[in-house]
Design a protein around this motif. Sequence first.
Motif, mmCIF file in Angstrom:
data_model
loop_
_atom_site.group_PDB
_atom_site.id
_atom_site.type_symbol
_atom_site.label_atom_id
_atom_site.label_comp_id
_atom_site.label_asym_id
_atom_site.label_seq_id
_atom_site.Cartn_x
_atom_site.Cartn_y
_atom_site.Cartn_z
ATOM 1 N N THR B 291 0.836 -1.200 0.000
ATOM 2 C CA THR B 291 0.000 0.000 0.000
ATOM 3 C C THR B 291 0.876 1.257 0.000
ATOM 4 O O THR B 291 0.410 2.324 -0.363
ATOM 5 C CB THR B 291 -0.899 0.051 1.243
ATOM 6 O OG1 THR B 291 -0.069 -0.105 2.381
ATOM 7 C CG2 THR B 291 -1.926 -1.049 1.214
ATOM 8 N N ASP B 292 2.131 1.100 0.416
ATOM 9 C CA ASP B 292 3.040 2.240 0.439
ATOM 10 C C ASP B 292 3.639 2.416 -0.962
ATOM 11 O O ASP B 292 4.143 1.465 -1.553
ATOM 12 C CB ASP B 292 4.148 1.970 1.465
ATOM 13 C CG ASP B 292 5.149 3.099 1.519
ATOM 14 O OD1 ASP B 292 4.815 4.192 1.041
ATOM 15 O OD2 ASP B 292 6.250 2.879 2.052
ATOM 16 N N ASP B 352 0.518 6.499 1.280
ATOM 17 C CA ASP B 352 -0.392 5.367 1.332
ATOM 18 C C ASP B 352 -1.383 5.473 0.177
ATOM 19 O O ASP B 352 -2.184 6.405 0.116
ATOM 20 C CB ASP B 352 -1.130 5.392 2.680
ATOM 21 C CG ASP B 352 -1.886 4.108 2.922
ATOM 22 O OD1 ASP B 352 -2.215 3.435 1.925
ATOM 23 O OD2 ASP B 352 -2.128 3.788 4.098
ATOM 24 N N GLU B 521 -4.698 -2.802 4.019
ATOM 25 C CA GLU B 521 -3.936 -3.160 5.227
ATOM 26 C C GLU B 521 -4.097 -4.627 5.556
ATOM 27 O O GLU B 521 -3.154 -5.316 5.903
ATOM 28 C CB GLU B 521 -4.429 -2.302 6.405
ATOM 29 C CG GLU B 521 -3.995 -0.865 6.350
ATOM 30 C CD GLU B 521 -2.491 -0.709 6.489
ATOM 31 O OE1 GLU B 521 -1.915 -1.449 7.296
ATOM 32 O OE2 GLU B 521 -1.908 0.130 5.781
#
Lengths: 136, 769
Positions: B291-292, B352, B521
Amino acid sequence: MKSAILQTATRYLLPILLLFSFFLLLRGHYYPGGGFVGGLVASIAFVLHSFANGTENTMKILRYKPLSLIPIGLAILTVSATLPLLFGLPPMTGLWLEEPIPVIGMIGSALFFDIGVYLVVIGVVLTILFTIALND
Amino acid sequence: MLFTVLTGLITSSLLVPFGKIIKTKWSILLPVIPITLFLFFLWHVPVVANGTNVMQHLPWVPTLGVNFDFRLDGLSLLFALLITGIGTAIFFYGRSYLKGHVYFDRFFAYLLLFMSAMLGLVLANNILTLFVFWELTSISSFFLIGFNNDSKESRKSAITALSITGLGGFFLLAGLVLAGNIANTFIISELFAQHDKLVSHPLYPLIVGLVFIGAFTKSAQFPFHFWLPGAMKAPTPVSAYLHSATMVKAGIYLLARFTPVLGSTDLWNTTLMVVGGVTMVYAAIHALFRTDLKSILAYSTISALGILTFLLGVGTREAIIATSVFILVHALYKATLFMVTGIIDHETHTRDITKLSGLRNVLMPVFIAALLAALSSAGLPLSFGFIGKDLIYEATLHYEENWALWLTTLAVITNVGLVAAGFMAGIKPFTGKLPQKFEQVHLPYKSMWIPPLILAALGFIFGIFPGITGDYFNHQTANAIAGENTDMQLKIWHGFNTVLILSLATLAIGTVVYLFNKPSEAKLKAIERLNKISPERIMMSFGQGIKRFSVLYTNNIHNGYLRSYHLKIILFAELLLAYKLWLGGPIQIDYENLTPLSWYEVGIVAILIGALYIVVTTKSRLTSVVSTSVIGYCICLLFVFYSAPDLAMTQFTIDTLTTVLFVLVLYKLPPFINFVRREILIRDAIVALLFGIIISLIALRVLYEPNKTEISDFYGENVYLLAKGKNVVNTILVDFRGIDTMFETVVLAIAALGVYSLIKLRLKSSEKE
């Protein structure tokens, strides 16, 4: 340790021993001697003086901290080792003057190398001994 | 060419004293260096395009075969252009990115150091010089990765990166030296001619293994890949530079450079294909779960490096052409995407992708750059990436019958992942609705968004006019890797064939994956559960094991008691010496050859024994010290009798000074308390006696051995000729072995500083109390 005999003796011994140490340094390339032994003898001269007169007084004659001799010595060593690079020779090549100089004799980069060792040795020995002696 | 390496190094060291100036408006001078170097290399393009190699030879330590040999061929030129070209972009970008940072000057000092190291690495034509620069890149990247030194994570990543790449460096050195010794040359261009000799040598598998470990650790190949995502803790300009064009590509460069030297064997090709294949698929799939933004880019970089390794493993003419093009393709789009990420992070303070959306409304030019890069990475027709992808598929499809299908499948899976990852990083943050909190976001300085835009545009210019790169340097790059003429021509259109269908299918599936893959996440957590068996965990527990071992070792061996050190050292020496003596068989003493004893020798030995007796039995420290020095003086006298005046003088002065030192120290100690137990006394006595006996036996053995005089003869003959001295001992010290003496004096100086600071420091802390 205060002794009149020792104090009087060191007054004469200090210069003589220093002269002797320098003599050892200079003759090293041809006869027994050299920078290392010379430096040790010079250190002994100062140690003897400190025994007779107290380390504080010896530090006074020295004027500068013995620690400062170490970088000076190392700098001379480095310069004499790298000087040949300026002449396009590999480092540590011995460089010599063409003609000998009166009294001293032949002068070469090896002598400066030895002087560097001489100074480092004095600096190291006196730093160690005097730091311990002055530590109360 | 030496100046290209030195400029950066010298400027880097100048930034230490003049750092303050560079923090002001004079920082505009910084990008001048990479620009100048870039132009210098650009100027060499026509020369190299003709097939000429520019060489430079400067002796450094000629006696050890270490010289500054530089060579600019197609491969080096491509890398040099990337290093300086992308370097220029990064310098402009980083200057704005870190504007006002406390360590602004330090950052550029590290960056310049790193750039020079990379240039040295790719230009070196001597394997030892290459290794020196290789290590320098590891060291300078350590500083860059750990630049945010107040963050624990950042420090840890820097150490991980350094230990992995540094460890690889060790192996590489061993491999290179082995190869150099077998081929009898350390010059890389001369090694090419030794290919057959090296490949048929029995040590060949070992050399290849060692070189591979070096390259794989540096280029983050599975299972050493985990330092790279960690290295994302660095400021974004660093990631953009290190992971697009330079640091991680160093391993690829090494493999490419040594392909003509060590390649074209089953071992070489299969290993590279397997490792590269695993890496590219593993990392491409992993990238989809991140997600980063930086993590996505990190994994897609690993995957791209895997592709390059894989292509070098395939090793056919087409694969090598594909390698040479893909290096450039990847550098252009990856540097852009990293810089875009940096801008997003800089302006919105988040990376993010689940939170970012709609940024096209506020960051239009950045979006254009990102879009172009993402499309090039996806291989849209007309982009440079399209050509790269075509070449990859051509290479895999034309491999041996049985394997072609498998290899192509692997390549397609990887590329699908990369297409999706590229879209996630380059398009996702810009599409959708702009959240309210990002409405205040504004464009950064021009110097931050223009460099990525230029790089991204180049990705399309090269795609539409492939002749620009193909004819000028990629052709020579491929020739340099293959070691022969590859006859390469880049075309924009290859006709309607399988390759095109595959390419379009990849694009389509990739887009579908991008649309349906919603990283979150929860998914990331799920995949992290697999971490227990990941190579990272294994390496980390290995590291922990070393730590535990060192604690045990320190507590048992290095316990800090001088007496215990003495005992161990002497016992160990006794064991070794006794074993050696035992191997030598019985000792015979020829009494005939010994000189007769004189009365003064007997006298001295008597004094010596008397002094020894006092040392052992006395209850006072001072007495034992004085007696020890009596022993020392006796030995001096023996030296004098046996004509060793230099030795005697030195020993005499040293003995005097040691005694003084002892007296000074002992004077301050409490009175002698006999706390030693009887058993320990007996143990020590046995050890001491044994030592004395063994040394005496060795002395007798030396007498018995035939007299070898080569060394003393050498000095005897040359002392005046070479060193202009007559005292052999002193000339050895100041001339023949002068370097040793120099370092010994440095050791002495360190000892003195140690004593000085230990004592002074202790005083200060007691004062504080």
